[in-house]
Write an enzyme that holds these catalytic residues in place. Sequence first.
Site, PDB file in Angstrom:
ATOM      1  N   HIS A   1      60.437 -24.547  82.085  1.00  0.00           N
ATOM      2  CA  HIS A   1      61.148 -24.855  83.333  1.00  0.00           C
ATOM      3  C   HIS A   1      61.336 -23.594  84.157  1.00  0.00           C
ATOM      4  CE1 HIS A   1      65.202 -23.264  82.299  1.00  0.00           C
ATOM      5  NE2 HIS A   1      64.890 -23.602  81.056  1.00  0.00           N
TER       6      HIS A   1
ATOM      7  N   ASP B   1      63.587 -23.493  86.888  1.00  0.00           N
ATOM      8  CA  ASP B   1      64.898 -23.403  87.522  1.00  0.00           C
ATOM      9  C   ASP B   1      65.792 -22.535  86.643  1.00  0.00           C
ATOM     10  OD1 ASP B   1      64.695 -25.540  85.577  1.00  0.00           O
ATOM     11  OD2 ASP B   1      66.727 -26.120  86.134  1.00  0.00           O
TER      12      ASP B   1
ATOM     13  N   GLU C   1      65.758 -28.416  84.859  1.00  0.00           N
ATOM     14  CA  GLU C   1      66.212 -28.426  83.467  1.00  0.00           C
ATOM     15  C   GLU C   1      67.707 -28.121  83.362  1.00  0.00           C
ATOM     16  OE1 GLU C   1      67.000 -27.132  79.313  1.00  0.00           O
ATOM     17  OE2 GLU C   1      67.261 -25.931  81.123  1.00  0.00           O
TER      18      GLU C   1
END
Lengths: 493, 493
Positions: free
Chosen positions: A108, A110, A175
Site C-alpha cells: 500500500h 498510503d 490501507e
Amino acid sequence: MFSFPPSAGPLDKVFQYIDLHQDEFVQTLKEWVAIESDSVQPVPRFRQELFRMMAVAADKLQRLGAEVDSVDLGSQQLPGGQSLPLPPIILAHLGNDPKKPTVCFYGHLDVQSARQDDGWLTDPYTLTEVDGKLYGRGATDNKGPVLAWINAVSTFRALEQDLPVNIKFILEGMEEAGSVALEELIRKEKDRFFSGVDYIVISDNLWLSRRKPALTYGTRGNSYFMVEVKCRDQDFHSGTFGGILNEPMSDLIALLGSLVDSSGHILIPGIYDQVAPITEEEKTMYEAIDLDLEQYRNSNQVEKFLFDTKEEILMHLWRYPSLSIHGIEGAFDEPGIKTVIPGRVAGKFSIRLVPHMNVSVVEGQVTTQHLEDVFSQRNSSNKMTVSMVVGIQPWITNINDTQYLAAKKAIRTGYFHGPVYLFGTEPDMIQDGSSIPIAKIFQDIIQKSVMMLPLGAVDDGEHSQNEKINRLNYIEGSKLFAAFFLEIANLHS
Amino acid sequence: MFSFPPSAGPLDKVFQYIDLHQDEFVQTLKEWVAIESDSVQPVPRFRQELFRMMAVAADKLQRLGAEVDSVDLGSQQLPGGQSLPLPPIILAHLGNDPKKPTVCFYGHLDVQSARQDDGWLTDPYTLTEVDGKLYGRGATDNKGPVLAWINAVSTFRALEQDLPVNIKFILEGMEEAGSVALEELIRKEKDRFFSGVDYIVISDNLWLSRRKPALTYGTRGNSYFMVEVKCRDQDFHSGTFGGILNEPMSDLIALLGSLVDSSGHILIPGIYDQVAPITEEEKTMYEAIDLDLEQYRNSNQVEKFLFDTKEEILMHLWRYPSLSIHGIEGAFDEPGIKTVIPGRVAGKFSIRLVPHMNVSVVEGQVTTQHLEDVFSQRNSSNKMTVSMVVGIQPWITNINDTQYLAAKKAIRTGYFHGPVYLFGTEPDMIQDGSSIPIAKIFQDIIQKSVMMLPLGAVDDGEHSQNEKINRLNYIEGSKLFAAFFLEIANLHS
C-alpha cells in the site's frame, strides 16, 4: 543447518547491481515519501496526493515493462454526507510464462497522518538520512518495502536477466483507512487477475528484532469503535453551564474508563471466551524466539512493560486481545487553556483480536452488552451512539507452506551477500500484533498461500513520529526479494 | 417603583444620536471582530493579531481625545521554553475635573479560539447580521461591550455635550488566557493611574435572561488543572504495543474519571468543606429571580438539566463549585481513525470556585491529596505530573454600593428610550457562574467599588460556536452606559 559458503551463483550480478545502484533506489524512495498520501484524514488535499501517488507508482511499473491497470473505485461516502473520490487500486503484471510460478505482491502507498509538530525531528515528508536511517512517513510502512520489490524486479530487467517468476502487483491507497473497496475488488478479480496466482506475498510489518529477519505466520484482527455522547451540537462555557449539565465528557470518560483495567485486562464481559487455548507446542515455539528484553525495552524507550518474561510479552502481543484508547474528537485538544464544556464528543478505541475471536461477536459484546449497560447506569440525559467502524478478522497460516521454506532459504542466501551482521541467519517465526487484514482476505477469497515477509526492523516506528527504514534493510531487502524469486521458482518446479 | 414617563431630559439628544448612528457603531464592531485576536492559542500569528487589535483600540481612544498609554508588558515564557511577546495593556483617560466622579471601565479585546469547522454557521471573524443578531467571535465577549462604552463617550463628544464623569479605560488582550501580567500592572499603577478612580465598571458577562437586564454582584472563581501522563514522547502503534503497556490514555481516563460523578457531585475529598453555607435571606433572593425554566432549556437547546427547580439550578451555577473536563491534548483528536497509543497525554479540567473556597487549598486537594492517590493505586509505570495553570478566587460584593443604585436608575431610564420590550425594568440581581478574575483583583488592590454591568443576553453563546450580540443590546447598551454616566454623577455629588 546453514549451507555456507555458497557457491558463486546466478544472483551475484543481481546483488552487485543493487549495491551499486543503492543511491538511486534511496532517491526514488525520497520522491515517494515526499507525496503526502495520507488516507487517514478524509480531506480533498490529501486525497489529491493519494491520486498523485498512485499515478507515480503506475508510471514506475509501466516503465518496468508491466501491464498496468489503475482500477477506478468511484467515491466514498463520509459520515457527514460528504463524498470523496477513492484512489485507484493498481493491478499490474509482468511475465506470463506457464512454466514459472506466479507471485503476487501486495503493498500500500498510503500513509498514516504526520505533522512535524507532533514531535518529528525532521520534516515527515522529506526523507532524511541520519546514521544509515532513512526517516520519513511511509519509509517503512509501506513505501520502502513496495519499492524494494520493484527494485528487485528492475534489477533483473536492467541486467537483462530472466525473471525466475511471473510477477503481479496489487497496490492500494486506502490501507490505513481500512482498505476501502479492496475486498470487493479482490472478489471481482478472483477469476481474472488472480486466476494464475500461486503465491501472495505481503511485506507490511516489522521484524521482532533490530537485526534478525523474520517471517510472519499470523496477525491479530482489530475492531475499532467510536462512541459518541451528545448533549447538543454547540459547546458550552463552563462558567455559564458548569454544575447543571450532564457533561458529555464526563459520560464519555466513564464509558472509556469501563473498558480496561490498569493491568491491561479487558473488562468487557465475555471478551475472552473465544480466545483459542494455548497449546504446549506453541509454548515451546515461544521459548525458542530470540528476544533480548533489555534491548527491547531500551530500543522502545519503555522503562517497564506490563509483563516481565519474553513469553508473556509475546503472547500478549500475539495470542491475547488488547484494548487501546486512541483519543477523543470534539473536545479541547490544542495547547493552552479553554474553559469549554464540549457539547458533543466521540471517543475512539479498538480491540486487537486473536483466533478464534470474531468481529461480529465482539461488536455485540462491546455495544449492546457493555457500553449501553454502563451508560444506562449513569442515568444521563445525553444521547450515546456506538459504532464499530472497522472490523478485521485475525489471521493465521501454516508455517510449512512452500513459500515459507523458499523465503527461509532466500534469507540465508540474500543476507550472506549482505553485511556480515545478517550473515546466514535463520529467521524468527513470528506473529504480528497489528492487523493486516489483507492476509486474511486473500486467504479466504483467493485460497492460495499467503506469506508475510517483513523487511523493516522493530524500531522503525511505523504509525509513530520519526518513522524510518534503515538503508541496510531497504537495500538488503531488495536483494532478499530477488533471492526469493529464485528460491520459490526452484521449490515450485 | 418606576418613575415613568420620565421628563424629557439631558439624554434625549444622546439617545437620538446613538439611534441615528447605529450602523456606524455596528460597522466598527465588524472591523474589530475581523481581527483574530485569539489569546488562547499561544502562536505568533494570533499574537500579531492581538498587537494589531490593541493598536486599533488605542487609535480609536486617541481620536476620542483620550490620553492613551499602551503599556509594554514584555514577553511570556511558555511551558516548552518558547517565548512570545505580550500584547500591551491600554491605560487611557479622558477628563480630569475634580468635581466629577471618575469611572474606570475595564474590558478585554482578546477572544476565545474559533474555527468555522468547529460548527460555526458563519465565518467567526466576519460579523454577520441575521434577524437582528450580530454573529462573530468576540461580539459579546468582550468587543461589543467595550465599544458600547466607547460609543457612549463618543456620542457626548460628537454632540459637544459635557461628559458628566471623568473616564478611564483599562483594556487588556490576555483575558481569555488568564490575564497574564494584568494584576502586576494594576498593583504598579495603584497610586498612579488608579489614584483618582472612584468606581470600576466591568461589562464582561451576560444577563440571566434574553430580555431582562441584570446587575452582577458575584462571580465564581476557577482553578484550571493540567494532568499529564507520560510513557515516552513518541506515540506507539496499537498493533505493535497493544497489550504490554501501561497505556497513558488508560491512566489519564482513570484519573479524569475519578473527579466527578454522573450527578455533577465532585468526588475530590474535602472540596465542599469551605463552601459558605446558604442563608435564609439568600434563599429569598433566589426565589425572586425571574427565570423561565422552559425557555431557559429551549434557548440553550438542552433537553434536561441536572436539576428541576430554578433555585437549584441557579445555586449550582453560583453558589456551588462545579467540575468540567475540557479535553485531552496529545491523543488522536481528528476525524477518521488512527490506531495509535499516544505516548504522552495531558488532560485538562477545571473547578469553578465559590466563596469561601481558596485556590491554594483546592490546588492541594486536587493534586497531592486526590490525583496522586488515585494514580498510585494504579501501580502504573508511567509518570504523572499535575499542575494548576490558572487560579482565580471567587468574588462577591455589596449590592447596595452607590454605583449599583445608579446603574439600576440608568437601566430604567436608558431602556425607556429603547424599544418597548425593555421598558422601565428593574434588573435581575444575579451572580455569574463564570470567573471574571479582574473584579476580585480590583476589589483587593484598588479597594474601590467594583460593579459588573452586563449588556449581553443569556443566549449570546460566549466561548461557544455562533457567538453573537443582539444589535438591540449593543445599541441600547451604548445608551445605558450614557445614562449611567449621568446617574452616577448625580448620586456621587
